[in-house]
Every structure is written in C-alpha cells, then in structure tokens.
Design a protein around this motif. Structure first.
Motif, short mmCIF file in Angstrom:
data_model
loop_
_atom_site.label_atom_id
_atom_site.label_comp_id
_atom_site.label_asym_id
_atom_site.label_seq_id
_atom_site.Cartn_x
_atom_site.Cartn_y
_atom_site.Cartn_z
N PHE A 95 4.01 -9.92 -36.72
CA PHE A 95 3.47 -9.31 -35.51
C PHE A 95 2.33 -10.17 -34.97
CE2 PHE A 95 1.22 -6.21 -32.96
CZ PHE A 95 2.25 -5.45 -32.42
N LYS A 96 2.46 -10.63 -33.72
CA LYS A 96 1.46 -11.52 -33.12
C LYS A 96 1.06 -11.02 -31.73
CE LYS A 96 1.46 -15.02 -36.16
NZ LYS A 96 0.28 -15.69 -36.71
N THR A 97 -0.24 -10.93 -31.47
CA THR A 97 -0.73 -10.61 -30.14
C THR A 97 -2.19 -11.00 -30.04
OG1 THR A 97 -0.76 -8.90 -28.42
CG2 THR A 97 -1.45 -8.24 -30.64
N SER A 98 -2.82 -10.68 -28.90
CA SER A 98 -4.24 -11.00 -28.69
C SER A 98 -4.87 -9.93 -27.81
CB SER A 98 -4.38 -12.38 -28.02
OG SER A 98 -3.80 -12.38 -26.73
N PRO A 99 -6.19 -9.82 -27.78
CA PRO A 99 -6.86 -8.79 -26.97
C PRO A 99 -6.58 -8.97 -25.47
CG PRO A 99 -8.37 -9.77 -28.55
CD PRO A 99 -7.16 -10.63 -28.55
N SER A 100 -6.75 -7.89 -24.73
CA SER A 100 -6.51 -7.93 -23.27
C SER A 100 -7.38 -8.96 -22.57
CB SER A 100 -6.77 -6.55 -22.65
OG SER A 100 -5.85 -5.62 -23.13
N ASN A 101 -8.61 -9.12 -23.06
CA ASN A 101 -9.55 -10.02 -22.40
C ASN A 101 -9.53 -11.44 -22.95
OD1 ASN A 101 -10.66 -9.42 -24.86
ND2 ASN A 101 -12.68 -8.80 -24.10
N GLU A 102 -8.49 -11.79 -23.70
CA GLU A 102 -8.34 -13.15 -24.21
C GLU A 102 -8.27 -14.12 -23.02
OE1 GLU A 102 -7.92 -16.54 -26.00
OE2 GLU A 102 -8.07 -14.75 -27.25
N PRO A 103 -9.20 -15.10 -22.90
CA PRO A 103 -9.24 -15.98 -21.73
C PRO A 103 -8.02 -16.88 -21.56
CG PRO A 103 -10.79 -16.71 -23.42
CD PRO A 103 -10.30 -15.35 -23.82
N GLN A 104 -7.41 -17.29 -22.66
CA GLN A 104 -6.22 -18.15 -22.60
C GLN A 104 -5.00 -17.39 -23.16
OE1 GLN A 104 -6.24 -21.28 -21.24
NE2 GLN A 104 -8.38 -20.87 -20.71
N LYS A 105 -4.81 -16.21 -22.65
CA LYS A 105 -3.80 -15.31 -23.22
C LYS A 105 -2.38 -15.88 -23.11
CE LYS A 105 -2.75 -10.38 -23.50
NZ LYS A 105 -3.21 -10.20 -24.89
N ASN A 106 -2.00 -16.37 -21.95
CA ASN A 106 -0.66 -16.95 -21.79
C ASN A 106 -0.42 -18.07 -22.80
OD1 ASN A 106 0.90 -15.71 -19.55
ND2 ASN A 106 -0.88 -16.25 -18.34
N GLU A 107 -1.37 -18.99 -22.87
CA GLU A 107 -1.23 -20.14 -23.75
C GLU A 107 -1.14 -19.71 -25.22
OE1 GLU A 107 -3.37 -19.81 -21.33
OE2 GLU A 107 -2.83 -21.42 -19.92
N LYS A 108 -1.96 -18.72 -25.58
CA LYS A 108 -1.98 -18.25 -26.96
C LYS A 108 -0.64 -17.64 -27.34
CE LYS A 108 -5.24 -16.38 -30.21
NZ LYS A 108 -6.67 -16.08 -30.39
#
Length: 339
Positions: free
Chosen positions: A69-82
């Motif tokens: 399971f992989k994700t990141s917080p809503s406010n992650e600045p480079q969310k697409n790239e991550k």
C-alpha cells in the motif's frame, strides 16, 4: 591420490549446493513478487478512502496476495511525481498487478502504458488516465455522472424551496485533480438541466481550493458569503477539509438553512451538521465495493481470465435526514472483516 579425488568431489558438491541455493533464493524471490499487488490511492484517510483500503487489504489476503500500500498526504508538494515513483517501484519489483488512482490523467498516461507493456496488469480506480487503452480496466465512479446527480438533486431542492436565482459556491481540495474537474462539470450540467430556464439566473462563483485544510476553505467561503449576500448554495466536492470548512463558514455567518450545502461522500463529519442545518444532502460512492472489485479484477487478469474495460460503481443520493442512519451501515465497513 584418493585424498585428491575426495577433495575434488567434496568441492564439487559444495559448489553445486551453493548454485542450487542461489537459484532457489532467486526462485523464491520471483515467486513472492508474483504474489504481490501494489495499491496506490490518492490518500488513505477519511470515510471514502479508509473503507476502500480495508476492502482491498481483506480481499488480497483472502486470495493469497501480499498487498503493498503506497500513498502520500494531501498536501504533499510533489504528489504526482511521488505517486509515479510508486508505480515505477511496482514495475521494478515485478509485481503481479498494480492498481493506481491517477491524480492527473495526462501525467499518468505514459507511466500506466509502461506498466501494461511490461506485462503487468494495471487497473485504474477513482479516476482514469487519458488513454483508456493504456490500462487493463477502470473501477469506480464516473465522476461526471456523479456530479450530474448531485447537481440535479441540488437544483431540485432549491426549486422545492421556491429559489430561482442567486449565487453558488464550489469548494474542493484540488481544483486541477481529475475527479474534481469532472465533478464540477457534472454539477453544473445536472443543475442547469434540472433548473431549466431559471438556470440563467444563477451565478457560479470562483471555485475555492483548500488543499484539504478546513481553516482555508472556511476563510475563503466566509469572504465569498460576505461579498455575496445573495448566495443560496454551496457544493463541496469531497474530503474532510472542504466538508468541515464549508459547514464552519455557514455556521459562523449565521446562514444555516439559508445557504444550502450539497456534498460528496459519506463521512461521520456530516452528522455534526445534520441537526443544525449545515448539510442538505450528499451523493455517496460505495468505496468498499471499489476496493474489493479492484483486487478481484487484478486476480482474474493474473489468472488469464477475461475482464471488462470498465467496472462502474454508482452513487446514491442521501438527504440530510437520512445521513445518520445511512452512516450506521457505512461504519460497519471500517470494522467488519470480509468472509
């Protein structure tokens, strides 16, 4: 001479054992990889995403897969790239299947194609990529149609109150996120179709983006309410930030029962606003069904069975006076193990 022969035989056996052991380790690693699925949602918190995560985990376990399971917080600045990096990780680790909720249909298009071309089944969910042929299947709501349903219900409610003109606000976590742009389009289309000739009497204000920060949507909506005393409705497009921020703004401006609030997806947060008139109604997606279906589709494809290109999940309209009872059933999805 005998000692020399014995030494050679022993060395050969050791070498053979080492080679066999190495091969066995590689085979085991490959076997494990073939039983691994990657599940990459936009976030993993809230009443929409949490049941989806649980359903995927439960179903994967039932079918004998390890779910990464992989994700990141809503406010992650480079969310697409991550998140594109998470997809890459799945490819590099030769996962048996990859499921991903694309944040941007264009940015994820090429990467999803890479997954499919590598021979790994790839399912998109919640949102889709630009080129449908690049993925195996899509599971989830048609966000334009979901938006239309909410827009229609909103218009019908205003008509029932005799309201035929006024200002309308829109609040979202991220205005460029595919699901949000589709929902906006759908809401306006459904609203105009149902409102009919009076649709021209309504003005849609500049949409608000809060990056899932309730304080931000509250502040911006309060400013819009002050500047537009003829505001009659607000549509929040999903997630805790807009849901909470909108209700707090309506409350702080003493507009409960005067500005009608229409939202996306069930959350216990709505229950705080039912009695005080801070929420009018919602359309809800069955996110638990989405999570379970995603794993089922990947499993079928891995086994060589035929799968459909699309697995649509409909939304349900829930008026405010039914939200609490509806929530009791939804809450079971957080705790009930699948059998």
């Amino acid at each position: 001479m005998k000692k020399k022969i014995l030494t050679l035989i022993t060395s050969g056996l050791i070498a053979s054992s080492i080679l066999t052991g190495c091969g066995g380790a590689k085979d085991t690693a490959a076997s494990n990889a073939k039983k691994t699925l990657y599940f990459i949602p936009i976030v993993d918190t809230g009443a929409y995403w949490s049941p989806m995560k649980k359903a995927a985990q439960d179903r994967a376990k039932e079918l004998g897969y390890e779910l990464v399971f992989k994700t990141s917080p809503s406010n992650e600045p480079q969310k697409n790239e991550k998140h594109l990096g998470f997809v890459d990780e799945g490819i590099q680790n030769e996962a048996a299947g990859i499921a991903v909720a694309p944040i941007d249909p264009d940015m994820f298009d090429k990467k999803i194609k890479e997954v499919k071309e590598s021979g790994i089944p790839v399912v998109t969910f919640d949102a889709d990529v630009k080129t449908k042929e690049n993925r195996t299947s899509y599971v989830g709501t048609d966000n334009k149609l979901a938006g239309e349903e909410l827009g229609k219900q909103g218009a019908s409610y205003l008509k029932s109150k005799g309201i035929s003109k006024g200002k309308i606000a829109l609040v979202a976590v991220n205005l460029t996120q595919t699901t949000m742009t589709y929902r906006q389009e759908g809401i306006k289309k459904g609203f105009e179709e149902t409102m009919g000739a009076d649709a021209k009497n309504f003005v849609w204000l500049e949409p608000i983006q809060d990056n899932d920060q309730a304080a931000e949507s509250k502040k911006q909506l309060e400013a819009q309410i002050t500047a537009n005393p003829d505001m009659v409705a607000v549509f929040s497009l999903g997630s805790e930030g807009p849901d909470t921020g909108v209700m707090e703004a309506i409350k702080s401006q003493n507009k409960a029962g005067k500005i009608y609030h229409f939202g996306f997806d069930y959350t216990p947060t709505w229950e705080n606003g039912v009695k005080s008139g801070l929420i009018t109604g919602i359309v809800d997606q069955d996110s638990y069904a989405i999570g379970r279906t995603v794993i089922d589709v990947l499993d079928k494809k891995i086994k060589g069975e035929n799968v459909d290109e699309n697995y649509p999940v409909a939304v349900k309209w829930v008026p405010a006076d039914q939200i609490i009872e509806y929530g009791k059933e939804k809450q079971k999805q957080f705790t009930t193990e699948t059998k």
